[in-house]
Scaffold this motif. Structure first.
Motif, PDB file in Angstrom:
ATOM      1  N   ASN A 183     -49.675  61.444 -77.397  1.00  0.00           N
ATOM      2  CA  ASN A 183     -50.486  61.853 -78.545  1.00  0.00           C
ATOM      3  C   ASN A 183     -49.747  62.894 -79.368  1.00  0.00           C
ATOM      4  OD1 ASN A 183     -52.389  62.628 -80.383  1.00  0.00           O
ATOM      5  ND2 ASN A 183     -53.952  63.205 -78.895  1.00  0.00           N
TER       6      ASN A 183
ATOM      7  N   THR B 124     -57.507  62.100 -78.252  1.00  0.00           N
ATOM      8  CA  THR B 124     -57.791  60.668 -78.291  1.00  0.00           C
ATOM      9  C   THR B 124     -58.152  60.181 -76.897  1.00  0.00           C
ATOM     10  OG1 THR B 124     -55.501  59.991 -77.857  1.00  0.00           O
ATOM     11  CG2 THR B 124     -56.136  60.294 -80.170  1.00  0.00           C
TER      12      THR B 124
ATOM     13  N   ASP C 293     -59.277  53.643 -80.206  1.00  0.00           N
ATOM     14  CA  ASP C 293     -59.675  54.986 -79.792  1.00  0.00           C
ATOM     15  C   ASP C 293     -61.150  54.996 -79.403  1.00  0.00           C
ATOM     16  OD1 ASP C 293     -58.917  57.869 -79.576  1.00  0.00           O
ATOM     17  OD2 ASP C 293     -60.613  58.057 -80.945  1.00  0.00           O
TER      18      ASP C 293
ATOM     19  N   GLN D 227     -61.723  57.935 -86.315  1.00  0.00           N
ATOM     20  CA  GLN D 227     -60.360  57.785 -85.800  1.00  0.00           C
ATOM     21  C   GLN D 227     -59.919  56.326 -85.778  1.00  0.00           C
ATOM     22  OE1 GLN D 227     -60.381  62.008 -83.360  1.00  0.00           O
ATOM     23  NE2 GLN D 227     -59.618  60.230 -82.297  1.00  0.00           N
TER      24      GLN D 227
ATOM     25  N   ARG E 280     -62.780  58.288 -78.516  1.00  0.00           N
ATOM     26  CA  ARG E 280     -63.082  59.703 -78.324  1.00  0.00           C
ATOM     27  C   ARG E 280     -64.548  60.000 -78.630  1.00  0.00           C
ATOM     28  NH1 ARG E 280     -61.220  64.488 -82.404  1.00  0.00           N
ATOM     29  NH2 ARG E 280     -62.207  66.236 -81.304  1.00  0.00           N
TER      30      ARG E 280
ATOM     31  N   LEU F 148     -56.429  53.696 -85.538  1.00  0.00           N
ATOM     32  CA  LEU F 148     -56.150  53.659 -84.105  1.00  0.00           C
ATOM     33  C   LEU F 148     -56.744  52.404 -83.460  1.00  0.00           C
ATOM     34  CD1 LEU F 148     -56.553  57.427 -83.159  1.00  0.00           C
ATOM     35  CD2 LEU F 148     -54.445  56.073 -83.115  1.00  0.00           C
TER      36      LEU F 148
ATOM     37  N   ARG G 176     -59.085  55.450 -89.376  1.00  0.00           N
ATOM     38  CA  ARG G 176     -57.765  55.929 -89.783  1.00  0.00           C
ATOM     39  C   ARG G 176     -56.634  55.073 -89.226  1.00  0.00           C
ATOM     40  NH1 ARG G 176     -57.014  61.352 -91.623  1.00  0.00           N
ATOM     41  NH2 ARG G 176     -58.995  62.421 -92.006  1.00  0.00           N
TER      42      ARG G 176
ATOM     43  N   GLN H   5     -48.959  57.765 -80.416  1.00  0.00           N
ATOM     44  CA  GLN H   5     -49.934  57.871 -81.506  1.00  0.00           C
ATOM     45  C   GLN H   5     -49.413  58.934 -82.469  1.00  0.00           C
ATOM     46  OE1 GLN H   5     -53.121  59.077 -78.915  1.00  0.00           O
ATOM     47  NE2 GLN H   5     -54.117  57.091 -79.044  1.00  0.00           N
TER      48      GLN H   5
ATOM     49  N   TRP I 269     -53.293  57.083 -88.874  1.00  0.00           N
ATOM     50  CA  TRP I 269     -53.080  57.522 -87.497  1.00  0.00           C
ATOM     51  C   TRP I 269     -52.919  56.238 -86.702  1.00  0.00           C
ATOM     52  CZ3 TRP I 269     -57.537  61.636 -86.736  1.00  0.00           C
ATOM     53  CH2 TRP I 269     -57.316  62.721 -87.611  1.00  0.00           C
TER      54      TRP I 269
ATOM     55  N   HIS J  19     -64.376  64.015 -90.539  1.00  0.00           N
ATOM     56  CA  HIS J  19     -64.270  65.032 -89.504  1.00  0.00           C
ATOM     57  C   HIS J  19     -65.639  65.428 -88.962  1.00  0.00           C
ATOM     58  CE1 HIS J  19     -60.025  65.471 -90.341  1.00  0.00           C
ATOM     59  NE2 HIS J  19     -60.298  65.623 -91.624  1.00  0.00           N
TER      60      HIS J  19
ATOM     61  N   PHE K  26     -66.094  60.921 -82.224  1.00  0.00           N
ATOM     62  CA  PHE K  26     -65.117  60.717 -83.284  1.00  0.00           C
ATOM     63  C   PHE K  26     -64.491  59.327 -83.268  1.00  0.00           C
ATOM     64  CE2 PHE K  26     -65.366  65.281 -82.792  1.00  0.00           C
ATOM     65  CZ  PHE K  26     -65.298  65.763 -84.095  1.00  0.00           C
ATOM     66  N   THR K  27     -65.073  58.387 -82.532  1.00  0.00           N
ATOM     67  CA  THR K  27     -64.496  57.047 -82.499  1.00  0.00           C
ATOM     68  C   THR K  27     -64.435  56.442 -83.897  1.00  0.00           C
ATOM     69  OG1 THR K  27     -65.223  56.622 -80.226  1.00  0.00           O
ATOM     70  CG2 THR K  27     -64.812  54.710 -81.608  1.00  0.00           C
TER      71      THR K  27
END
Length: 499
Positions: free
Chosen positions: A113, A119, A178, A187, A180, A192, A190, A72, A88, A237, A183-184
């Motif tokens: 990562n 992630t 992703d 991310q 996470r 993933l 972006r 990643q 990303w 963010h 923050f899914t």
């Protein structure tokens, strides 16, 4: 007509306490929008549609038998013509590479990562051991990582993690992304995400289109700033409820991408083509049609082949859902432009991509009347209800915000249960590990597009959807959640433990 925001709409629904019948009646009159998010307008000029060739993601190559490695990392790629976008990506690509998997052949994928953030990779639709399922607090952290943003029970893997997949499941279109905690949404936005295709002997024996006539199509939407960078609320963010309040319903972009390209065009011969359709959007729903007409012959759903093909004029597809379909382009004269449109949107978002029939071709493919022998429907041993709705200014399940490690259900391995799913808005519900069949919508038979074994189902506003979930493969802690990724990040998740 005066435009009503989804926030106002949701507030009105909550105050009125509308039931399923009332809301369904309004939807039937065409008075309610079917969009499930708030549009985030970009600042970059929209590109001319149907000018960029459809890209096909590269197929991942093993570094040794049964072992893959993927990094990643940050990369600059051209998405909008003439501009560079920082993504990303798995392998620095958006989408990431496609993993070709084989039933009964286990694989290990080492994820490295090199991003500036932690992630967690989830194989969506995979029958996967819990320690490789992409639990949101099971994180791969970059070198030198330190953060005050943490949750109880977090497990941190420095730089790399081995994800082990037994691949003991039927041929199907899966994808990975992703997962996470909190923050899914930003991310995945972006970049993933990527696709994974499981194949098996049963599918290989069918005369379905293959090779260049088998197209994986990852559909999603994004917005861009003037310099070509991804635009996302609050800079992408946020943590949980810190997302800009204007976008609590979910974020919709104004550029439709297929395999990372804006409104692409694919040249096809006048033959059958297999389209593996994935909605990888954060929140946007689509109702896909072919223009100037045509039919989709559905051969598979989220979790594998249907028993027999089903023909559709249109396909509703919510975030996380997949359809495996065949389109026969011999029905169009050579030179015809066939557009895949989205009837849930006006303007540019009403188009998805275009196929141009450029030549005749020899076609020895076919869609047989019998496709597979899917698993029998088991007898349920329990019934449970999971209610997805806005509670005290938060997205919740059964009135609860997500609490890692606090399961709401403990089904037994090898059993099946009826799970009743209800909600107040558009909630595409995804269940990890367990595949299911849709039994009913509002007490009536499911739609023809609900056919087959699935892992994601669109629960519409004030709708009651009954599914029969089968718990096979592994014991351990798994999840169900809304696959509107902004809802997921704002606590609309729950654990269940297979015992």
């Amino acid at each position: 007509m005066r435009r009503v925001s989804r926030r106002t709409f949701l507030g009105a629904l909550g105050g009125a306490g509308l039931g399923a019948a009332g809301l369904g009646g309004l939807a039937g009159c065409g008075r309610l929008p079917e969009r499930a998010g708030e549009l985030l307008a970009g600042a970059a000029p929209l590109p001319e549609p149907f000018t960029v060739p459809l890209p096909i993601p590269e197929v991942a190559r093993p570094v040794s038998p049964g072992r893959y490695e993927v990094t990643q990392r940050v990369a600059a790629v051209e998405i909008l013509p003439g501009l560079r976008t920082e993504v990303w990506g798995y392998g620095g690509a958006f989408p990431g590479p496609t993993f070709e998997l084989r039933r009964g052949t286990p694989v290990t994928i080492t994820v490295r990562n090199e991003l500036p953030v932690p992630t967690s990779t989830h194989l969506h639709g995979g029958v996967t051991p819990p320690d490789s399922d992409g639990y949101p607090t099971d994180l791969v952290v970059p070198a030198g990582h330190s953060s005050h943003h943490s949750h109880p029970g977090e497990v941190l893997h420095p730089v790399t993690k081995d994800y082990r997949y037994p691949v003991e499941q039927r041929a199907a279109t899966l994808w990975y992304h992703d997962h996470r905690m909190d923050f899914t949404a930003p991310q995945v936005w972006r970049g993933l995400a990527g696709m994974a295709l499981v194949r098996d002997d049963e599918e290989d024996a069918l005369p379905l289109p293959g090779g260049e006539r088998e197209l994986p199509l990852m559909i999603c939407d994004r917005s861009f700033d003037e310099d070509g960078s991804f635009r996302y609320p609050d800079g992408g963010h946020h943590g949980g409820a810190a997302l800009d309040a204007e976008y609590l319903e979910g974020v919709e972009g104004d550029v439709i991408l297929v395999n990372g390209a804006p409104w692409p065009v694919a040249e096809v011969s006048a033959t059958r083509h297999r389209l593996r359709l994935l909605n990888a959007s954060n929140a946007r729903r689509y109702r896909l049609r072919l223009s100037p007409g045509g039919r989709f012959t559905q051969i598979g759903s989220d979790s594998g082949l249907l028993a027999a093909p089903v023909a559709h004029d249109e396909l509703p597809i919510s975030p996380g859902e997949r359809y495996d379909v065949v389109v026969d382009f011999s029905a169009y004269p050579v030179g015809t432009a066939v557009t895949l449109v989205n009837t849930l949107a006006d303007g540019p978002a009403g188009n998805v991509m275009r196929f141009v029939v450029t030549s005749r071709g020899r076609d020895d493919s076919a869609v047989p009347p019998v496709l597979s022998r899917p698993p029998d429907r088991p007898r349920p041993v329990a019934t449970r209800t999971f209610d997805f709705r806005r509670t005290d200014d938060a997205w919740t399940i059964n009135g609860l915000r997500y609490r890692p490690g606090a399961p709401l259900a403990r089904p037994r391995l090898g059993t099946a249960e009826v799970w009743r799913l209800t909600g107040d808005f558009h909630h595409p519900v995804h269940v990890h590990l367990a595949h299911f069949q849709v039994l009913a919508r509002n007490g009536r038979p499911p739609a023809a597009t609900d056919a087959g074994w699935k892992d994601t189902v669109d629960v519409r506003p004030y709708e009651v959807v009954d599914v029969l979930a089968r718990f096979d493969g592994h014991r351990g802690l798994y999840m169900l959640h809304c696959h509107n990724l902004e809802h997921e990040d704002m606590a609309m998740m729950a654990d269940f433990e297979v015992i």
